[in-house]
Structure formats: C-alpha cells, structure tokens
Design a protein around this motif. Structure first.
Motif, PDB file in Angstrom:
ATOM      1  N   VAL A  33      61.455 -15.254  35.305  1.00 26.31           N
ATOM      2  CA  VAL A  33      61.906 -14.555  36.515  1.00 26.31           C
ATOM      3  C   VAL A  33      62.769 -13.350  36.144  1.00 26.31           C
ATOM      4  O   VAL A  33      63.695 -13.455  35.348  1.00 26.31           O
ATOM      5  N   ARG A  34      62.456 -12.212  36.757  1.00 25.47           N
ATOM      6  CA  ARG A  34      63.202 -10.982  36.510  1.00 25.47           C
ATOM      7  C   ARG A  34      63.892 -10.527  37.789  1.00 25.47           C
ATOM      8  O   ARG A  34      63.352 -10.716  38.882  1.00 25.47           O
ATOM      9  N   PRO A  35      65.064  -9.918  37.668  1.00 27.24           N
ATOM     10  CA  PRO A  35      65.738  -9.415  38.874  1.00 27.24           C
ATOM     11  C   PRO A  35      64.957  -8.250  39.480  1.00 27.24           C
ATOM     12  O   PRO A  35      64.316  -7.481  38.759  1.00 27.24           O
ATOM     13  N   LEU A  36      65.025  -8.150  40.794  1.00 26.25           N
ATOM     14  CA  LEU A  36      64.335  -7.095  41.520  1.00 26.25           C
ATOM     15  C   LEU A  36      65.305  -6.482  42.512  1.00 26.25           C
ATOM     16  O   LEU A  36      65.936  -7.194  43.287  1.00 26.25           O
ATOM     17  N   ASP A  37      65.450  -5.168  42.472  1.00 28.16           N
ATOM     18  CA  ASP A  37      66.303  -4.460  43.419  1.00 28.16           C
ATOM     19  C   ASP A  37      65.578  -4.404  44.753  1.00 28.16           C
ATOM     20  O   ASP A  37      64.552  -3.735  44.888  1.00 28.16           O
ATOM     21  N   GLY A  46      54.093  -9.091  42.745  1.00 27.78           N
ATOM     22  CA  GLY A  46      54.144 -10.496  42.356  1.00 27.78           C
ATOM     23  C   GLY A  46      54.843 -11.309  43.416  1.00 27.78           C
ATOM     24  O   GLY A  46      54.871 -10.927  44.593  1.00 27.78           O
ATOM     25  N   ILE A  47      55.420 -12.434  43.018  1.00 28.28           N
ATOM     26  CA  ILE A  47      56.214 -13.278  43.907  1.00 28.28           C
ATOM     27  C   ILE A  47      57.651 -12.773  43.882  1.00 28.28           C
ATOM     28  O   ILE A  47      58.232 -12.584  42.812  1.00 28.28           O
ATOM     29  N   ALA A  48      58.230 -12.553  45.055  1.00 27.47           N
ATOM     30  CA  ALA A  48      59.619 -12.104  45.153  1.00 27.47           C
ATOM     31  C   ALA A  48      60.431 -13.147  45.909  1.00 27.47           C
ATOM     32  O   ALA A  48      60.289 -13.293  47.133  1.00 27.47           O
ATOM     33  N   LEU A  49      61.259 -13.895  45.184  1.00 26.36           N
ATOM     34  CA  LEU A  49      62.163 -14.851  45.823  1.00 26.36           C
ATOM     35  C   LEU A  49      63.320 -14.105  46.472  1.00 26.36           C
ATOM     36  O   LEU A  49      63.851 -13.150  45.905  1.00 26.36           O
ATOM     37  N   ALA A  88      53.594 -12.042  37.753  1.00 28.81           N
ATOM     38  CA  ALA A  88      54.974 -11.563  37.878  1.00 28.81           C
ATOM     39  C   ALA A  88      55.777 -12.409  38.866  1.00 28.81           C
ATOM     40  O   ALA A  88      55.325 -12.678  39.980  1.00 28.81           O
ATOM     41  N   LEU A  89      56.981 -12.805  38.437  1.00 32.13           N
ATOM     42  CA  LEU A  89      57.921 -13.528  39.279  1.00 32.13           C
ATOM     43  C   LEU A  89      59.238 -12.760  39.302  1.00 32.13           C
ATOM     44  O   LEU A  89      59.754 -12.371  38.253  1.00 32.13           O
ATOM     45  N   TYR A  90      59.789 -12.555  40.500  1.00 32.89           N
ATOM     46  CA  TYR A  90      61.018 -11.786  40.650  1.00 32.89           C
ATOM     47  C   TYR A  90      62.013 -12.546  41.524  1.00 32.89           C
ATOM     48  O   TYR A  90      61.641 -13.375  42.352  1.00 32.89           O
ATOM     49  N   ASP A  91      63.281 -12.208  41.338  1.00 32.98           N
ATOM     50  CA  ASP A  91      64.348 -12.701  42.205  1.00 32.98           C
ATOM     51  C   ASP A  91      65.029 -11.486  42.826  1.00 32.98           C
ATOM     52  O   ASP A  91      65.600 -10.650  42.118  1.00 32.98           O
TER      53      ASP A  91
END
Length: 322
Positions: A33-37, A46-49, A88-91
């Motif tokens: 999981v990568r941080p997303l602004d 991708g998936i954005a939590l 891709a998975l993002y937070d």
C-alpha cells in the motif's frame, strides 16, 4: 470519537504487519500500500482506501458510539494479509467528523470520492457509521452519474429525519438523485428490526428487498442467481456492507449487533458475486465498532471481506481487458 482536536483530514498513516522477506512472493498489504494525495490522485488507477472516522450519525440515531475508530482497526487487520495480485493499492488517508459537524465531513468525503473516481480509482471507504454511504455516494454520483446501490444490511436506512443520521443515508440518496435514478437493493433485511413504515417507504421507492430469513434458505447457486438477477443492468455499482448484517457471534464489534444475522459465508458469496460483475465503482464497509470487538475478530472478518472483494474486482477487470 468525533473530535475537534483531530484534523479534519489526515494523510495515510504508516502501515505495519508481518514480514517474511522481500519481493512480490512475500507481499502483504502493509508492504504494498502506497500513500495517495487525495487532492492530486494522479497515479496508476487502482484501489484507493479512504477512512471516514465518524460516530455522529450513529449517535444521532441513538446507537452506541465507537465506529469512528473503525478505519484504524480495519487498516490494522488488513496489514498482514498476503497479496496474490500485483495491482495498485493506495491509502488516501482519513476524513474525521469535527465534533457534531457531520454535514461538513460529508462534503469533504464527497469531494474526495469524486476526485478519486474521476482519476480512475475504485474508492473503498472504511467507516465509520452508515452515514458514510451518503457522502461517498454523492461523490461517486457527481463523477459517474447514476449508480446501482446494493446494500448488505439488516436495516433499510431509509428513515426520514430532520438531520442526517446513520439511519437516513439511502433516503438522502433517493432525494439527491431523484426517484427515476434511485436503484437500490438491500439484502439481509431483518423484519423485526424495521418498522412497517420503513417497508412501506421501501415499496414506494421501488427497493428490491431480500430478507435475512430468505438468504438463510438459499444454497450457493441460488445466492448467485439472486445477485445476478439484481445485477442484470449496466450501471456502475455502489456496494455497501454494514457489518451488523452478520450474526453477533461472528461480528460482535458493531454498532447494532444482530439478533439473527446472515452468516459470513453467505455475505461473502453475495459480495464476491457482485464484485465479479466488474462494475464496482464504490465500496463502503461500515459500522465496525472496535470498542465492543473480541480479539479483533470483527475487524479481521471485515478485512478478509475487503481483501476478497479486491481480488475478485481485479480478476474481473483482468478478464474484461484480455
């Protein structure tokens, strides 16, 4: 709890979890999981939590508070789960209700979901009470137009009230999009926990209703057929999962524990069949209340559902593009 001391928006926290070694063969959520602004989500879709830390709707609905801690508990439970895909998975962080200002946090949630949706991500919202669903749906509606809503829930959440609560989100959505575009199905309804007024409201709004007792009599093929019939259209789908649809012994950590409930194997089958359509555009997982959980059991169960939905979603997307 909702607080004016917590920031209205917090960027993605540090993730942690079990580590067995480097490389994709050892990948777990926390390592991928990568941080997303959320203001500039221009990354590979991708998936954005996105967390929605709110108790205000539950408190207004006279429920037991604690759901504001749900996003953190869900992230913790997801962290060590092994990954079997390379997508891709993002937070995208967490939106927090400031004091009693649910309307303000709904605006921030709608703005964030709209931005994520326009950027091509699938937002998965970690609630929070079920008031989450109005703010998230409004954002997706602004970006994508009318959506089909499928709610796995013991309650209609079609109440009429002077202010938004955890019991009003789908009534609010019906007023937002208009009767013609309100496409709502709810599976798992508990007859004793919904008044005749709510059944009448559902009928007037053309809601597709499947009772908990009906789901309990279906085999796997019948469950799939029921969902496939509901998903026969072409609209993007908003899947909302209220964890109180599950039996209390399986999900003790919720805002309103079920007297009967629908077992997780049935809820999982429904969710995976919906995800397999390839039309998911928004997912909410709500009403996790860690205060009342036992050994993080409810959080772990919810995390497993999220992981399975993500895997099924990517599998459907891969098939569609092949």
């Amino acid at each position: 709890m909702n607080t004016v001391d917590a920031p209205a928006y917090s960027p993605a926290p540090e993730w942690s979890g079990r580590s067995d070694g480097p490389g994709p063969e050892h990948a777990r959520w926390h390592s991928v999981v990568r941080p997303l602004d959320v203001a500039k989500p221009q990354a590979q879709p991708g998936i954005a939590l996105l967390g929605f830390a709110s108790d205000e709707g539950v408190e207004r609905n006279h429920g037991r508070p604690g759901a504001a801690a749900g996003p953190a508990a869900l992230r913790s439970a997801l962290g060590s789960l092994a990954l079997h895909h390379t997508h891709a998975l993002y937070d995208a962080g967490t939106i927090t209700t400031q004091g009693t200002d649910l309307e303000g946090s709904h605006e921030r949630l709608s703005d964030a979901v709209e931005t994520l949706s326009r950027a091509g991500h699938l937002p998965i919202i970690l609630g929070g009470g079920h008031e989450t669903a109005f703010g998230s749906h409004r954002g997706a509606f602004r970006a994508l137009g009318p959506l089909q809503i499928i709610n796995l829930d013991a309650h209609f959440d079609l109440r009429t009230a002077d202010v938004p609560t955890s019991g009003t989100p789908f009534k609010q959505i019906s007023e937002l999009v208009g009767r013609e575009d309100f496409d709502y199905s709810v599976l798992g309804i508990s007859r004793p926990n919904n008044t005749p007024v709510l059944f009448d409201e559902a009928s007037a709004l053309g809601v597709t209703v499947v009772l908990d007792e009906e789901l309990l009599t279906m085999d796997r093929a019948e469950l799939r057929e029921t969902v496939e019939d509901i998903c026969a259209g072409t609209k993007p789908i908003h899947l909302s999962i209220d964890l109180d649809v599950l039996p209390a012994h399986q999900a003790p950590g919720v805002s309103a524990p079920a007297g009967l409930g629908v077992p997780v194997n049935i809820i999982r089958e429904l969710a995976l069949t919906i995800a397999a359509t390839g039309r998911l555009a928004l997912v909410d997982v709500v009403e996790l209340n860690p205060t009342f959980d036992t050994d993080n059991h409810t959080a772990k169960l919810a995390a497993r559902l999220i992981d399975d939905i993500v895997t099924a979603h990517f599998s459907a997307a891969t098939k569609a593009n092949s």
